[in-house]
Design a protein around this motif. Structure first.
Motif, mmCIF file in Angstrom:
data_model
loop_
_atom_site.group_PDB
_atom_site.id
_atom_site.type_symbol
_atom_site.label_atom_id
_atom_site.label_comp_id
_atom_site.label_asym_id
_atom_site.label_seq_id
_atom_site.Cartn_x
_atom_site.Cartn_y
_atom_site.Cartn_z
ATOM 1 N N UNK A 22 44.966 43.580 33.852
ATOM 2 C CA UNK A 22 45.425 43.806 35.222
ATOM 3 C C UNK A 22 45.432 45.300 35.531
ATOM 4 N N UNK A 23 45.993 46.083 34.631
ATOM 5 C CA UNK A 23 46.076 47.528 34.844
ATOM 6 C C UNK A 23 44.699 48.171 34.903
ATOM 7 N N UNK A 24 43.813 47.767 34.025
ATOM 8 C CA UNK A 24 42.457 48.310 34.045
ATOM 9 C C UNK A 24 41.731 47.938 35.339
ATOM 10 N N UNK A 25 41.963 46.711 35.819
ATOM 11 C CA UNK A 25 41.315 46.279 37.057
ATOM 12 C C UNK A 25 41.848 47.077 38.248
ATOM 13 N N UNK A 26 43.147 47.334 38.267
ATOM 14 C CA UNK A 26 43.722 48.140 39.348
ATOM 15 C C UNK A 26 43.165 49.555 39.297
ATOM 16 N N UNK A 27 43.082 50.117 38.119
ATOM 17 C CA UNK A 27 42.531 51.454 37.927
ATOM 18 C C UNK A 27 41.104 51.527 38.488
ATOM 19 N N UNK A 31 39.783 53.494 42.158
ATOM 20 C CA UNK A 31 38.798 54.575 42.041
ATOM 21 C C UNK A 31 37.548 54.261 42.860
ATOM 22 N N UNK A 32 37.093 53.003 42.788
ATOM 23 C CA UNK A 32 35.839 52.649 43.460
ATOM 24 C C UNK A 32 36.037 52.316 44.934
ATOM 25 N N UNK A 33 37.167 51.668 45.269
ATOM 26 C CA UNK A 33 37.394 51.211 46.635
ATOM 27 C C UNK A 33 36.561 49.992 47.001
ATOM 28 N N UNK A 34 35.847 49.409 46.044
ATOM 29 C CA UNK A 34 34.966 48.279 46.340
ATOM 30 C C UNK A 34 35.751 46.978 46.485
ATOM 31 N N UNK A 35 35.413 46.154 47.481
ATOM 32 C CA UNK A 35 36.122 44.883 47.682
ATOM 33 C C UNK A 35 36.080 43.968 46.463
ATOM 34 N N UNK A 36 34.936 43.915 45.782
ATOM 35 C CA UNK A 36 34.857 43.006 44.630
ATOM 36 C C UNK A 36 35.775 43.466 43.495
ATOM 37 N N UNK A 37 35.992 44.777 43.365
ATOM 38 C CA UNK A 37 36.923 45.266 42.343
ATOM 39 C C UNK A 37 38.367 44.923 42.715
ATOM 40 N N UNK A 38 38.692 45.021 44.003
ATOM 41 C CA UNK A 38 40.039 44.626 44.433
ATOM 42 C C UNK A 38 40.228 43.111 44.285
ATOM 43 N N UNK A 39 39.187 42.345 44.541
ATOM 44 C CA UNK A 39 39.282 40.895 44.366
ATOM 45 C C UNK A 39 39.553 40.544 42.904
ATOM 46 N N UNK A 40 38.858 41.230 42.007
ATOM 47 C CA UNK A 40 39.081 40.965 40.577
ATOM 48 C C UNK A 40 40.504 41.320 40.179
ATOM 49 N N UNK A 42 43.156 41.346 42.127
ATOM 50 C CA UNK A 42 44.060 40.362 42.720
ATOM 51 C C UNK A 42 44.098 39.083 41.892
ATOM 52 N N UNK A 43 42.946 38.610 41.471
ATOM 53 C CA UNK A 43 42.896 37.367 40.686
ATOM 54 C C UNK A 43 43.612 37.529 39.347
ATOM 55 N N UNK A 44 43.419 38.659 38.696
ATOM 56 C CA UNK A 44 44.095 38.891 37.420
ATOM 57 C C UNK A 44 45.602 39.019 37.609
ATOM 58 N N UNK A 45 46.017 39.698 38.692
ATOM 59 C CA UNK A 45 47.447 39.841 38.981
ATOM 60 C C UNK A 45 48.083 38.472 39.211
ATOM 61 N N UNK A 46 47.388 37.608 39.929
ATOM 62 C CA UNK A 46 47.893 36.247 40.150
ATOM 63 C C UNK A 46 47.986 35.491 38.832
ATOM 64 N N UNK A 47 46.974 35.646 37.999
ATOM 65 C CA UNK A 47 46.981 34.977 36.698
ATOM 66 C C UNK A 47 48.183 35.404 35.864
ATOM 67 N N UNK A 94 50.612 28.911 45.073
ATOM 68 C CA UNK A 94 49.785 29.249 46.235
ATOM 69 C C UNK A 94 50.397 30.416 47.012
ATOM 70 N N UNK A 95 51.732 30.487 47.019
ATOM 71 C CA UNK A 95 52.394 31.605 47.708
ATOM 72 C C UNK A 95 52.169 32.910 46.945
ATOM 73 N N UNK A 96 52.187 32.830 45.637
ATOM 74 C CA UNK A 96 51.906 34.019 44.835
ATOM 75 C C UNK A 96 50.509 34.535 45.151
ATOM 76 N N UNK A 97 49.550 33.620 45.204
ATOM 77 C CA UNK A 97 48.177 34.018 45.492
ATOM 78 C C UNK A 97 48.070 34.647 46.876
ATOM 79 N N UNK A 98 48.768 34.061 47.851
ATOM 80 C CA UNK A 98 48.685 34.578 49.207
ATOM 81 C C UNK A 98 49.328 35.958 49.313
ATOM 82 N N UNK A 99 50.499 36.155 48.677
ATOM 83 C CA UNK A 99 51.148 37.468 48.711
ATOM 84 C C UNK A 99 50.279 38.521 48.039
ATOM 85 N N UNK A 100 49.717 38.172 46.899
ATOM 86 C CA UNK A 100 48.885 39.125 46.174
ATOM 87 C C UNK A 100 47.624 39.451 46.962
#
Length: 533
Positions: A22-27, A31-40, A42-47, A94-100
């Motif tokens: 999660x921390x590596x994905x946020x990092x 840095x990149x600002x790319x949507x796919x990196x933020x999506x990844x 978010x999914x890990x944070x939800x997990x 589902x609420x966790x996913x939506x908040x994240x």
């Protein structure tokens, strides 16, 4: 092996590698600002959060905690912390996913937003530099308004996030998300209000006098009457820092210096190694990158990093000292502690360390020793440095009143006229008049409302704790004898902080750690004595 010990071992085996991912994905995303990196991310944070949705495990933890008590050694402390984490997540996944998802989307919008003025895209540094340097009142206003326009872009989704957070809190038996966040972080809403009321009373009149000095200087600079000053005349977009209105010009001491190297020399001089932290960090501007700064402990095993956008000026010198303060705290937590306790005692405790060091970028003695000041300028710099510290702390204390009281009201009633409420609070606590006819969501332009909800009060608590730590260092370590001795080159400073604050990690609650480190409970008195009286 006991049932509790077995559960704790299994739990850490599950979450430790996931937390690292999660921390590596946020990092990567910031840095990149790319949507796919933020999506990844978010999914890990939800997990990771879903681990704590298990009702069976929550009931087990609750039962064990009831049987053993939170004060039953390391196991009791870990159970207490786990209970709070599980309770927060006893909601529909589902609420966790939506908040994240919502939070990540808004943070991404902040990270990629650039103020646009006259067809030119401005970074956060560009905005700050313009508000510091430009004397064109019309241009200053347009830059200020363009910077605030991000609030309009994120307002709808931010309010949706606030409502969702409140729904979650109420489903768990709390009045709202604000109350839930405080109580689950071992803080009491009534005690916090009482503390801020005391601080308001102690700073109200001194701030009014100080702001009179600031307004007189700004009015002279812009050729206005003091009563005609507007928010864009105060340099910082939120007036959370003191405008540079007096004789001293701190930036000139940093302009030809490498502020990162200067900060490194200071920390190593007090016995806190930071070279490897800096080597892992990402410190300079690039397209798409998050424009703010933060410190991140990737794995609680020594991989600590800083994201920044450094320029050689006082602002970034202070920011590097601040973020490295966070970093050395994380770095020196006792590695023998269980994984769940290898964190700072409380977020305001790590803020206190960051602020203790961040203050030094405007300290005359520190500048002289680390950079060098011509002999004929030292006395003047000392006078102006002391004056600036007093004004800066008063300005920040009043700004925190706005954030704390606004956020409390935001969660109490997100359907209220928040645009008006924001300026009501700004006028009351900061003395800055709202622009005529303005009705914009300027409150939503503050990223912390999204990325660090119910957090801002911890900055002020950090300042209070920092002043208590400073007093302890001066009296017990540096033996200042009523004066104020320099920390530069004093390895005993690093040793004291390692032993009294860092090493314990989360072993103790904050209200146990603070008296152990400073011989007194958390209070505003040392701060008031240092900066107000």
């Amino acid at each position: 092996m006991t049932v509790i010990r077995s559960f704790l071992d299994d739990h850490v085996a599950r979450i430790e590698p996931l937390a690292r991912e999660v921390n590596l994905a946020y990092w990567t995303a910031t840095i990149s600002g790319r949507p796919d990196d933020f999506d990844r991310y978010s999914k890990l944070e939800v997990e990771l959060q879903k681990v704590y949705t298990s009702a069976r495990e929550f009931q087990d933890v609750k039962r064990w905690l009831d049987e053993t008590g939170p004060d039953n050694g390391l196991e009791g402390r870990q159970l207490d912390l786990l209970y709070r984490t599980y309770l927060r997540n006893q909601i529909d996944p589902a609420r966790i996913e939506e908040m994240t998802r919502l939070s990540s989307k808004i943070v991404q919008a902040f990270g990629t937003y650039r103020a646009n003025v006259d067809g030119r895209s401005l970074t956060g540094n560009d905005v700050r530099n313009t508000l510091k340097q430009s004397t064109d009142a019309n241009y200053r206003r347009r830059v200020w308004e363009a910077d605030k326009a991000v609030g309009r872009e994120v307002r709808a989704e931010l309010l949706a996030l606030v409502r969702l957070r409140n729904e979650v809190a109420r489903s768990l038996g709390f009045v709202d998300y604000y109350v839930m966040s405080l109580e689950l972080s071992e803080q009491r809403p009534d005690e916090l209000v009482h503390l801020f009321d005391r601080l308001d009373e102690a700073t109200r009149e001194p701030f009014a006098r100080a702001k009179g000095e600031i307004d007189a200087a700004l009015a002279q600079r812009y050729g206005l009457a003091a009563g005609d000053l507007c928010p864009w005349h105060y340099e910082d977009p939120f007036f959370q820092e003191t405008p540079r209105v007096f004789e001293v010009e701190f930036d000139r001491y940093y302009r030809d210096r490498d502020v990162v190297e200067t900060a490194r020399r200071f920390f190593e001089g007090i016995g806190l190694e930071v070279r490897d932290i800096l080597e892992r960090s990402d410190l300079y501007e690039r397209p798409g990158k998050e424009q703010h700064a933060y410190c991140l402990d990737i794995d609680r095993r020594g991989d600590v990093r800083i994201l920044a956008n450094v320029q050689n000026d006082e602002n970034w010198a202070g920011t590097m000292l601040h973020e490295l303060g966070h970093a050395v705290y994380d770095r020196h937590i006792d590695a023998k502690l269980p994984f769940l306790l290898r964190e700072h005692a409380h977020v305001f405790a790590t803020e206190a360390i960051a602020m203790l060091f961040g203050r030094l970028s405007k300290d005359a003695d520190w500048i002289d020793r680390l950079i060098g000041v011509p002999a004929e300028k030292r006395q003047q710099l000392a006078r102006e440095s002391e004056r600036n510290s007093r004004l800066s702390q008063l300005v920040f204390a009043r700004w925190c009143q706005v954030m704390v009281r606004f956020e409390r009201a935001l969660y109490a009633d997100p359907e209220a006229d928040l645009d008006r409420l924001w300026w009501d609070l700004v006028e009351r606590y900061q003395g800055v008049p709202r622009p005529e006819g303005r009705h914009e969501p300027d409150w939503a332009a503050k990223i912390h409302v999204v990325s660090a909800p119910v957090y801002y009060h911890n900055y002020m608590l950090g300042e209070l704790f920092a002043s208590q730590l400073d007093h302890a260092l001066q009296t017990r370590v540096l033996r200042a004898g009523g004066g104020h001795a320099s920390m530069v080159g004093e390895r005993a400073v690093g040793e004291f902080l390692r032993e009294k604050v860092f090493a314990a990690g989360k072993r103790w609650r904050w209200d146990t750690l603070v008296p152990l480190a400073t011989d007194e409970p958390l209070n505003p008195e040392r701060f008031v004595a240092q900066f107000v009286r």
